[in-house]
Design a protein around this motif. Structure first.
Motif, short mmCIF file in Angstrom:
data_model
loop_
_atom_site.label_atom_id
_atom_site.label_comp_id
_atom_site.label_asym_id
_atom_site.label_seq_id
_atom_site.Cartn_x
_atom_site.Cartn_y
_atom_site.Cartn_z
N ALA A 198 0.81 -1.22 0.00
CA ALA A 198 0.00 0.00 0.00
C ALA A 198 0.84 1.27 0.00
O ALA A 198 0.29 2.37 0.03
N GLY A 199 2.16 1.12 -0.04
CA GLY A 199 3.02 2.31 -0.01
C GLY A 199 2.81 3.15 1.23
O GLY A 199 2.95 4.38 1.20
N MET A 200 2.50 2.50 2.34
CA MET A 200 2.21 3.21 3.59
C MET A 200 3.52 3.68 4.23
O MET A 200 4.40 2.87 4.53
N THR A 201 3.66 4.97 4.46
CA THR A 201 4.85 5.47 5.12
C THR A 201 4.76 5.21 6.62
O THR A 201 3.67 5.05 7.17
N TRP A 202 5.91 5.20 7.27
CA TRP A 202 5.90 4.96 8.72
C TRP A 202 5.19 6.09 9.46
O TRP A 202 4.51 5.84 10.46
N GLU A 203 5.28 7.32 8.93
CA GLU A 203 4.59 8.43 9.58
C GLU A 203 3.07 8.22 9.54
O GLU A 203 2.37 8.42 10.53
N ASP A 204 2.56 7.82 8.35
CA ASP A 204 1.12 7.62 8.21
C ASP A 204 0.64 6.45 9.07
O ASP A 204 -0.44 6.52 9.68
N ALA A 205 1.42 5.38 9.11
CA ALA A 205 1.01 4.21 9.90
C ALA A 205 0.93 4.56 11.37
O ALA A 205 -0.02 4.18 12.07
N LEU A 206 1.90 5.30 11.88
CA LEU A 206 1.87 5.70 13.29
C LEU A 206 0.67 6.59 13.58
O LEU A 206 0.01 6.46 14.62
N SER A 207 0.37 7.50 12.65
CA SER A 207 -0.76 8.40 12.83
C SER A 207 -2.09 7.62 12.82
O SER A 207 -2.97 7.88 13.65
N LEU A 208 -2.23 6.68 11.90
CA LEU A 208 -3.46 5.90 11.82
C LEU A 208 -3.66 5.01 13.04
O LEU A 208 -4.77 4.86 13.55
#
Length: 468
Positions: A198-208
């Motif tokens: 999904a091309g999920m960045t670590w920043e986005d994953a932590l935020s989600l």
């Protein structure tokens, strides 16, 4: 470093000096300037300065009625957020009327750089100019039907139009689906393969995820998807989350890998910053190995060398607002690296108001040696050279050159036939001595600086470190 205040000069004043110099060079020698700016962004890994330089060079060429601005712009844009950054710089300096060569250079770069992953990573609301703004202003061509769909998607979401990403944008579709699933069940973010697809960045994953899942488990899932710099920046977070030793060992192995160090193009001093920021000792050996690998350009020097490292008060000003590292840190790394590469042939000395030797023991960690340097107050460069020069074959001084007014020209304490090299880390206009026969002054300091001594002493006409 563009946009950075220093101890003696404001960022705006420094940036205007840089802009004026680049504009002059661009008109006098546009071919050299083009090659230099490409090298500055690439091999030297300087983002902000190269983007500002390309914009100013293009402006100067336009004002002089000369071509070349398009190539200047395209040469420095190497990351997908940089077309927007260059537009932001241009409009802040010259307004929203963007000349055609500048637009075309930005369009060329957007066509090269705009992908699904780059949009997910860099096209965020925090950016002044987003992908859609670049597309609206520069009108890049699409290199494929899929990239055309990507452009439409970027425009739709920027302008708040109802949209569903085209099926051909597979990563963006998977990213949206994973976000929707994570809203109800954050444990889906613990699937490394799903994150990567999904091309999920670590920043986005932590935020989600927020606080709904174990941080240790989330980092464990994210670490295989993270790039080298992201790992280096997050060592403290890994420790705070309690990532287990087996996972930490895999991170350490990546950090210490010579090939990954080379590809990461990190400044050597970033490893020192990571070492100081990480609370755990489990990273120390890997960071020391990484730092050593990043200093591959340190030369073996024949004869005896005196290395003087400036540890005066002004050297403890930060190299950048994004790091706690100081110019004193950078100078200590440089001097220690030269001493360790040439055991028994280098006298390493720190100086300020006074001066004293720094001992480097056989097999010792470079990071440990750097920690032994102190803060020595004022700047008495000439006194340090007089005190410690003793028939050496060369003298290296790493400093900001801001010495007492009566302490000018430290080269006067060294015989004329002995080369003296000065690295001015900060780039101030005023220096403590002029260049001339056997007196060499260099601005800035990266690992590329180490190559200069053997090149100069080879006694041949050296080439620039870029081709043109």
């Amino acid at each position: 470093m563009a946009g950075e205040n220093t101890f003696y000069e404001a960022a705006g004043d420094r940036d205007l000096r840089f802009a004026a110099l680049v504009r002059t060079l661009a008109v006098q020698d546009p071919v050299w300037t083009l090659a230099f700016l490409g090298w500055l962004r690439g091999a030297a890994n300087m983002r902000s300065a190269s983007l500002a330089g390309a914009a100013e060079a293009s402006r100067a060429l336009l004002d002089a009625g000369l071509p070349g601005g398009r190539r200047m712009i395209d040469a420095v844009l190497q990351r997908a957020d940089e077309p927007g950054e260059l537009l932001a710089y241009w409009t802040s300096r010259y307004g929203r009327a963007v000349p055609k060569p500048v637009k075309r250079g930005i369009a060329d770069a957007a066509e090269r750089l705009y992908t699904e992953f780059s949009l997910l990573k860099y096209d965020t609301a925090s950016k002044g100019f987003r992908f859609a703004d670049v597309i609206d202003l520069a009108h890049p061509s699409a290199s494929s039907p899929a990239q055309g769909e990507l452009y439409r998607h970027a425009l739709d979401r920027r302008h708040d139009r109802p949209f569903a990403p085209a099926a051909s944008l597979e990563m963006i579709v998977r990213n949206a689906a994973l976000r929707a699933r994570a809203a109800a069940d954050p444990s889906v973010l613990l699937d490394t393969a799903a994150l990567r697809d999904a091309g999920m960045t670590w920043e986005d994953a932590l935020s989600l995820a927020g606080s709904r899942v174990s941080k240790a488990e989330l980092w464990t899932a994210l670490i295989p998807t993270m790039g080298y710099m992201a790992l280096l920046r997050n060592l403290r977070n890994f420790d705070d989350a309690g990532v287990d030793d087996e996972v930490a060992a895999r991170v350490a192995a990546r950090l210490a890998d010579q090939g990954q160090v080379a590809r990461s193009r990190q400044f050597p001093f970033r490893f020192l910053a990571a070492y100081r920021a990480a609370p755990s000792l489990r990273w120390g050996h890997a960071l020391d190995r990484a730092l050593t690998a990043s200093l591959a350009n340190v030369p073996a020097l024949p004869g005896r060398t005196l290395v003087l490292v400036d540890r005066s008060g002004s050297m403890f000003h930060g190299t950048s607002k994004r790091t706690r590292l100081t110019h004193a840190d950078a100078a200590a790394v440089f001097g220690t690296a030269v001493a360790m590469r040439n055991p028994g042939r280098v006298d390493l000395v720190e100086f300020g108001s006074d001066s004293k030797p720094v001992t480097v023991r056989k097999g010792e960690s470079l990071l440990r040696v750097v920690d032994r340097f102190g803060n020595l107050g004022g700047t008495n460069t000439l006194q340090a050279v007089r005190r410690w020069y003793s028939g050496h074959d060369r003298v290296l001084i790493v400093t900001d050159e801001q010495a007492h007014p009566y302490q000018t020209n430290p080269g006067s304490a060294v015989p004329h036939d002995v080369p003296l090299y000065t690295w001015n880390l900060v780039g101030y206009r005023a220096g403590h001595g002029r260049s001339g026969p056997n007196r060499h002054v260099f601005g800035g300091l990266t690992d590329a600086a180490f190559r200069m001594v053997p090149l100069v002493e080879a006694g041949v006409r050296g080439a620039w470190p870029w081709n043109y």
